[in-house]
Design a protein around this motif. Structure first.
Motif, PDB file in Angstrom:
ATOM      1  N   ALA A 153      68.867  45.004  50.487  1.00 29.61           N
ATOM      2  CA  ALA A 153      69.348  44.540  51.581  1.00 29.61           C
ATOM      3  C   ALA A 153      68.714  43.585  51.886  1.00 29.61           C
ATOM      4  CB  ALA A 153      69.364  45.133  52.759  1.00 29.61           C
ATOM      5  N   GLU A 154      69.427  42.585  52.691  1.00 34.50           N
ATOM      6  CA  GLU A 154      68.990  41.396  52.965  1.00 34.50           C
ATOM      7  C   GLU A 154      67.561  41.034  53.651  1.00 34.50           C
ATOM      8  OE1 GLU A 154      67.640  37.443  52.372  1.00 34.50           O
ATOM      9  OE2 GLU A 154      68.975  38.409  50.850  1.00 34.50           O
ATOM     10  N   ASP A 155      67.656  42.188  55.458  1.00 30.81           N
ATOM     11  CA  ASP A 155      67.207  41.361  56.096  1.00 30.81           C
ATOM     12  C   ASP A 155      65.294  42.169  55.180  1.00 30.81           C
ATOM     13  OD1 ASP A 155      67.521  44.325  55.660  1.00 30.81           O
ATOM     14  OD2 ASP A 155      67.745  45.547  57.533  1.00 30.81           O
ATOM     15  N   ILE A 156      65.801  43.046  54.076  1.00 35.85           N
ATOM     16  CA  ILE A 156      64.583  43.884  54.141  1.00 35.85           C
ATOM     17  C   ILE A 156      63.614  42.985  52.885  1.00 35.85           C
ATOM     18  CG2 ILE A 156      63.026  45.709  52.168  1.00 35.85           C
ATOM     19  CD1 ILE A 156      64.846  47.580  53.565  1.00 35.85           C
ATOM     20  N   ALA A 157      64.431  42.042  52.127  1.00 26.92           N
ATOM     21  CA  ALA A 157      63.669  41.118  51.624  1.00 26.92           C
ATOM     22  C   ALA A 157      63.657  40.252  51.671  1.00 26.92           C
ATOM     23  CB  ALA A 157      65.281  40.405  50.380  1.00 26.92           C
ATOM     24  N   GLU A 158      64.287  39.971  52.897  1.00 31.43           N
ATOM     25  CA  GLU A 158      63.398  38.539  54.210  1.00 31.43           C
ATOM     26  C   GLU A 158      62.191  39.053  54.396  1.00 31.43           C
ATOM     27  OE1 GLU A 158      62.909  35.115  54.405  1.00 31.43           O
ATOM     28  OE2 GLU A 158      64.501  35.687  53.741  1.00 31.43           O
ATOM     29  N   ARG A 159      62.081  40.310  54.937  1.00 26.44           N
ATOM     30  CA  ARG A 159      60.763  40.951  55.587  1.00 26.44           C
ATOM     31  C   ARG A 159      59.189  40.599  54.523  1.00 26.44           C
ATOM     32  NH1 ARG A 159      61.616  45.922  57.774  1.00 26.44           N
ATOM     33  NH2 ARG A 159      60.231  46.831  56.969  1.00 26.44           N
ATOM     34  N   VAL A 160      59.506  41.293  53.208  1.00 27.86           N
ATOM     35  CA  VAL A 160      59.084  41.166  52.026  1.00 27.86           C
ATOM     36  C   VAL A 160      58.957  39.344  52.013  1.00 27.86           C
ATOM     37  CG1 VAL A 160      58.509  42.321  49.601  1.00 27.86           C
ATOM     38  CG2 VAL A 160      59.914  43.098  51.018  1.00 27.86           C
ATOM     39  N   ARG A 161      59.845  38.669  51.256  1.00 25.84           N
ATOM     40  CA  ARG A 161      59.285  37.284  51.037  1.00 25.84           C
ATOM     41  C   ARG A 161      58.508  37.085  52.024  1.00 25.84           C
ATOM     42  NH1 ARG A 161      64.829  36.901  48.426  1.00 25.84           N
ATOM     43  NH2 ARG A 161      65.508  36.819  50.884  1.00 25.84           N
ATOM     44  N   ALA A 162      58.608  36.890  53.439  1.00 26.40           N
ATOM     45  CA  ALA A 162      57.389  36.707  54.607  1.00 26.40           C
ATOM     46  C   ALA A 162      56.206  36.976  54.127  1.00 26.40           C
ATOM     47  CB  ALA A 162      58.133  37.159  56.184  1.00 26.40           C
ATOM     48  N   ALA A 163      56.129  38.736  54.174  1.00 26.73           N
ATOM     49  CA  ALA A 163      54.888  39.540  53.550  1.00 26.73           C
ATOM     50  C   ALA A 163      53.895  39.012  52.692  1.00 26.73           C
ATOM     51  CB  ALA A 163      55.085  40.451  53.573  1.00 26.73           C
ATOM     52  N   ALA A 164      54.813  37.928  51.439  1.00 24.50           N
ATOM     53  CA  ALA A 164      54.019  37.628  50.209  1.00 24.50           C
ATOM     54  C   ALA A 164      53.772  35.982  50.658  1.00 24.50           C
ATOM     55  CB  ALA A 164      55.173  37.523  49.166  1.00 24.50           C
ATOM     56  N   ASP A 165      54.058  35.872  51.204  1.00 28.05           N
ATOM     57  CA  ASP A 165      54.304  34.228  51.796  1.00 28.05           C
ATOM     58  C   ASP A 165      52.982  34.226  52.724  1.00 28.05           C
ATOM     59  OD1 ASP A 165      55.386  31.390  51.150  1.00 28.05           O
ATOM     60  OD2 ASP A 165      55.195  31.332  53.098  1.00 28.05           O
ATOM     61  N   LYS A 166      53.325  34.955  53.402  1.00 22.83           N
ATOM     62  CA  LYS A 166      51.410  35.435  54.507  1.00 22.83           C
ATOM     63  C   LYS A 166      50.822  35.517  53.643  1.00 22.83           C
ATOM     64  CE  LYS A 166      50.312  36.612  58.780  1.00 22.83           C
ATOM     65  NZ  LYS A 166      50.283  38.052  59.358  1.00 22.83           N
ATOM     66  N   LEU A 167      50.602  36.554  52.834  1.00 19.41           N
ATOM     67  CA  LEU A 167      49.119  36.541  52.009  1.00 19.41           C
ATOM     68  C   LEU A 167      49.168  35.563  50.879  1.00 19.41           C
ATOM     69  CD1 LEU A 167      50.146  40.336  51.425  1.00 19.41           C
ATOM     70  CD2 LEU A 167      48.311  39.761  53.186  1.00 19.41           C
ATOM     71  N   GLY A 168      50.029  34.792  50.237  1.00 13.35           N
ATOM     72  CA  GLY A 168      49.904  33.985  49.397  1.00 13.35           C
ATOM     73  C   GLY A 168      49.870  34.843  48.011  1.00 13.35           C
ATOM     74  N   TYR A 169      51.043  35.689  48.340  1.00 16.27           N
ATOM     75  CA  TYR A 169      50.701  36.591  46.392  1.00 16.27           C
ATOM     76  C   TYR A 169      51.442  35.327  45.250  1.00 16.27           C
ATOM     77  CZ  TYR A 169      53.057  40.247  43.364  1.00 16.27           C
ATOM     78  OH  TYR A 169      53.429  40.635  42.731  1.00 16.27           O
ATOM     79  N   VAL A 170      50.928  35.947  44.603  1.00 15.59           N
ATOM     80  CA  VAL A 170      50.923  35.586  42.383  1.00 15.59           C
ATOM     81  C   VAL A 170      51.140  36.099  41.982  1.00 15.59           C
ATOM     82  CG1 VAL A 170      50.488  33.634  41.279  1.00 15.59           C
ATOM     83  CG2 VAL A 170      49.687  32.960  43.604  1.00 15.59           C
ATOM     84  N   PRO A 171      52.607  36.939  41.602  1.00 20.27           N
ATOM     85  CA  PRO A 171      52.061  37.915  41.063  1.00 20.27           C
ATOM     86  C   PRO A 171      51.439  37.748  39.821  1.00 20.27           C
ATOM     87  CG  PRO A 171      54.572  36.466  40.102  1.00 20.27           C
ATOM     88  CD  PRO A 171      53.730  36.081  42.072  1.00 20.27           C
ATOM     89  N   ASN A 172      50.737  39.066  39.428  1.00 20.31           N
ATOM     90  CA  ASN A 172      49.997  38.913  37.994  1.00 20.31           C
ATOM     91  C   ASN A 172      50.380  38.977  36.481  1.00 20.31           C
ATOM     92  OD1 ASN A 172      47.965  40.107  36.204  1.00 20.31           O
ATOM     93  ND2 ASN A 172      46.994  40.507  37.457  1.00 20.31           N
ATOM     94  N   ALA A 173      50.560  37.855  35.938  1.00 16.16           N
ATOM     95  CA  ALA A 173      52.200  38.093  34.923  1.00 16.16           C
ATOM     96  C   ALA A 173      51.227  39.057  33.714  1.00 16.16           C
ATOM     97  CB  ALA A 173      51.892  36.825  34.615  1.00 16.16           C
ATOM     98  N   GLN A 174      49.997  39.342  33.631  1.00 12.20           N
ATOM     99  CA  GLN A 174      49.086  39.897  32.924  1.00 12.20           C
ATOM    100  C   GLN A 174      49.768  41.233  32.970  1.00 12.20           C
ATOM    101  OE1 GLN A 174      46.978  38.317  31.291  1.00 12.20           O
ATOM    102  NE2 GLN A 174      45.871  37.214  31.703  1.00 12.20           N
ATOM    103  N   ALA A 175      49.545  41.821  34.163  1.00  8.15           N
ATOM    104  CA  ALA A 175      50.283  43.543  35.491  1.00  8.15           C
ATOM    105  C   ALA A 175      52.177  43.378  34.277  1.00  8.15           C
ATOM    106  CB  ALA A 175      50.034  43.363  36.269  1.00  8.15           C
ATOM    107  N   GLN A 176      52.598  41.959  34.815  1.00 10.51           N
ATOM    108  CA  GLN A 176      53.721  42.250  34.543  1.00 10.51           C
ATOM    109  C   GLN A 176      54.008  42.408  32.463  1.00 10.51           C
ATOM    110  OE1 GLN A 176      55.358  38.548  36.128  1.00 10.51           O
ATOM    111  NE2 GLN A 176      56.276  39.260  37.873  1.00 10.51           N
ATOM    112  N   ALA A 177      53.133  41.712  32.031  1.00 13.38           N
ATOM    113  CA  ALA A 177      53.272  41.753  30.488  1.00 13.38           C
ATOM    114  C   ALA A 177      52.945  42.894  30.122  1.00 13.38           C
ATOM    115  CB  ALA A 177      52.432  40.525  30.216  1.00 13.38           C
TER     116      ALA A 177
END
Lengths: 345, 345
Positions: free
Chosen positions: B32-56
DNA sequence: TTCAGATGGGAAAGCGCATTCCCGTTGCCA
DNA sequence: TGGCAACGGGAATGCGCTTTCCCATCTGAA
């Protein structure tokens, strides 16, 4: 990309995962030789190739080094890339490449991508700029790099510090004494040139270009010469070419010979290329000097005066994680700035 | 390289790991959009960069494309690299670089390293050889590539299939019609050249070189000309230079003009560079043609006749995972093979 | 003979993420 | 109003590996 895994190897060898790991992927603990042999045989039989992703995940170190250049096919960057590649080899790492055409937004994305891949360090080559239109891009790039450094990454910058970088930990700059060298070049040219000087520079705000312009002017001043006129154009061959076209008529009309300093070699080449079909000969009708001493010059005629920079070393140093003293360059006077003698053979 | 993780983001946003993953890293399920927004905000705040190694690791696909060249600073390879880089950009992948100086043992190691990193595909440029001393290296390289392909990797080869490759699945070759184009070049040169022809080739066994030699000879034969003498030397500028030195006296002694075909541009440049100080002028005393049409030629004088190859496209095609028709080239006759007219201005 | 200290193999806990399965909600139709 | 499908969030598993911790075995000294 599926392949056999460590546990398959371990099972085939009849040992545990831990032992297999210790045998195959260098640990401080060395299992007994007979067991090791069995593991190696099993690995060989299965064609085991360790999964670097998984290793990176487990040890949190990827063995990757990211390289950001404007254009990998530009001889200047290619030479630096060769140095980086060489350093990577020695450190047993691999080079991740990103070409960005110099757009700081692309550079920011490249940094993010490298960070995502958990590159151990990032080398960023190519002139920095303080132009207004790059303002936001620069800020974002700096922020991205700062974050990367804060997370433990190392950044090596060629030439000039990133504008707006606020973290010092992790950054190191390979300093190129552009200003001093340009001054030196000016001094040597002033010694033998009678007429006026003209500088073909990149856009205002490009550090590398600005430094070289400033240095050259200083050198002229110290030699008692009047300041040179400065023409601004693109910081690449095309820019030089345009400037050359614009200059042709003026040179032909002029009595005395002009001495042109193009702030890098590819620009000098562009100028020369534009002048040639106009019937303007170097060094007969004008003299010209560049900067960088790219490898391409070896086969460029007339031999171009320039300032030699150890580009490969620069790449190597940038790829190292330690601070280094500024690299040194050497003024190279060649045919393109020779004083023509009437009776020359 | 530590950084904030997905679970930290999830915790801060007050959602589960799964939801955070779905929001941030493009899944088929859209929270849902409201949740998505919250997650994005959190990611932004923490400076989250996905770990491509783990994704791979989790998705078993790395988004990496490996490029193997002899020397990244060679304009031929640089142009191909640019194409590969371009293709990678479009596919949202990154390029892993390896320079090997052409040693097949190094190439084998590079392939292994790419395989370890689970590169989705590997591009291997640079001439293949069947020379005896490369025998073992070739076999090992082929084995390594075969294994890589069997494990699901894609391999794009420029020019000529890998010697000894036994698996077909996964390979694709960007075919360059070297022989035909060389024949075409010979035909055009034969039309206007009276005297003898000479070929400066790479070592025997190098496919690219051999193909071009064969084609050129065929073209001469079809034009009713006698076969050209062949000189073997290194497949690079230095080789051309050596050949040029060896040739200088002979050219000066000869009555009629020689037409030289160097099997690639950098060799042609080397030949010319060696000849120039000897007082041998092109095209006055001899004519010369190369092959590849590297970008460097734009500023090389005399303008070098050559065969234009779409190097960037070749890189792009090699980086794609599909078979392609052979690329096409165009014979470019330029000043270096012009018939000199006495009264020429 | 006994026990401390090495030695060396194995079990298991992650590394950071995608994804499958499960389950509580909601909306809709009969 | 009951029942069913569709929806959306969460727990849990596993990707392939490293590394810590544990335990069995062996060594040598008391």
């Amino acid at each position: 990309m599926a392949a056999s895994t460590l546990s398959e190897v371990a099972r085939l060898a009849g040992v545990s995962l831990a032992t297999a790991s210790r045998v195959l992927n260098g640990s401080s603990r060395k299992p007994a030789e007979d067991i090791a042999e069995r593991v190696r045989a099993a690995a060989d039989k299965l064609g085991y190739v360790p999964n670097a992703q998984a290793q990176a995940l487990a040890k949190s170190s990827s063995g990757l080094i990211g390289l950001i250049v404007h254009d990998i096919a530009d001889p200047y960057f290619a030479a630096i890339a060769r140095g980086v590649q060489d350093a990577a080899r020695q450190q047993n790492r691999m080079v991740l490449l990103a070409s960005t055409s110099g757009a700081s937004l692309d550079e920011k994305e490249a940094v993010a991508a490298f960070a995502a891949r958990r590159a151990d360090s990032i080398v960023i080559a190519g002139s920095r700029s303080v132009r207004a239109e790059d303002q936001q891009g620069n800020a974002e790039l700096a922020a991205e790099l700062d974050r990367y450094c804060r997370n433990g990454g190392h950044v090596g910058v060629v030439g000039h510090p990133i504008v707006g970088a606020s973290v010092s930990e992790g950054y190191h700059v390979v300093k190129v004494p552009n200003e001093e060298l340009a001054a030196g070049l000016a001094a040597e040219l002033a010694a033998s040139h009678e007429g006026a000087f003209l500088i073909i520079a990149g856009p205002e705000g490009l550090y590398t270009s600005d430094d070289r312009v400033r240095g050259f002017q200083r050198g002229l001043a110290e030699a008692g010469k009047p300041a040179a006129e400065v023409i601004r154009t693109g910081f690449n061959r095309a820019g030089g070419y345009d400037a050359g076209l614009a200059l042709a008529d003026r040179i032909k009309a002029s009595e005395s010979r002009l001495c042109i300093f193009a702030v890098n070699d590819v620009m000098a080449i562009g100028v020369t290329a534009a002048l040639r079909p106009e019937g303007v000969w170097i060094p007969r009708d004008a003299t010209i000097a560049g900067f960088d001493d790219i490898e391409t010059l070896r086969d460029f005629r007339p031999a171009l005066s320039t300032v030699h920079l150890p580009l490969e070393d620069i790449g190597r140093l940038a790829a190292g994680d330690t601070d280094t003293p500024p690299v040194s360059g050497v003024v190279k006077l060649r045919r393109s700035t020779e004083t023509p003698v009437e009776s020359q053979v």
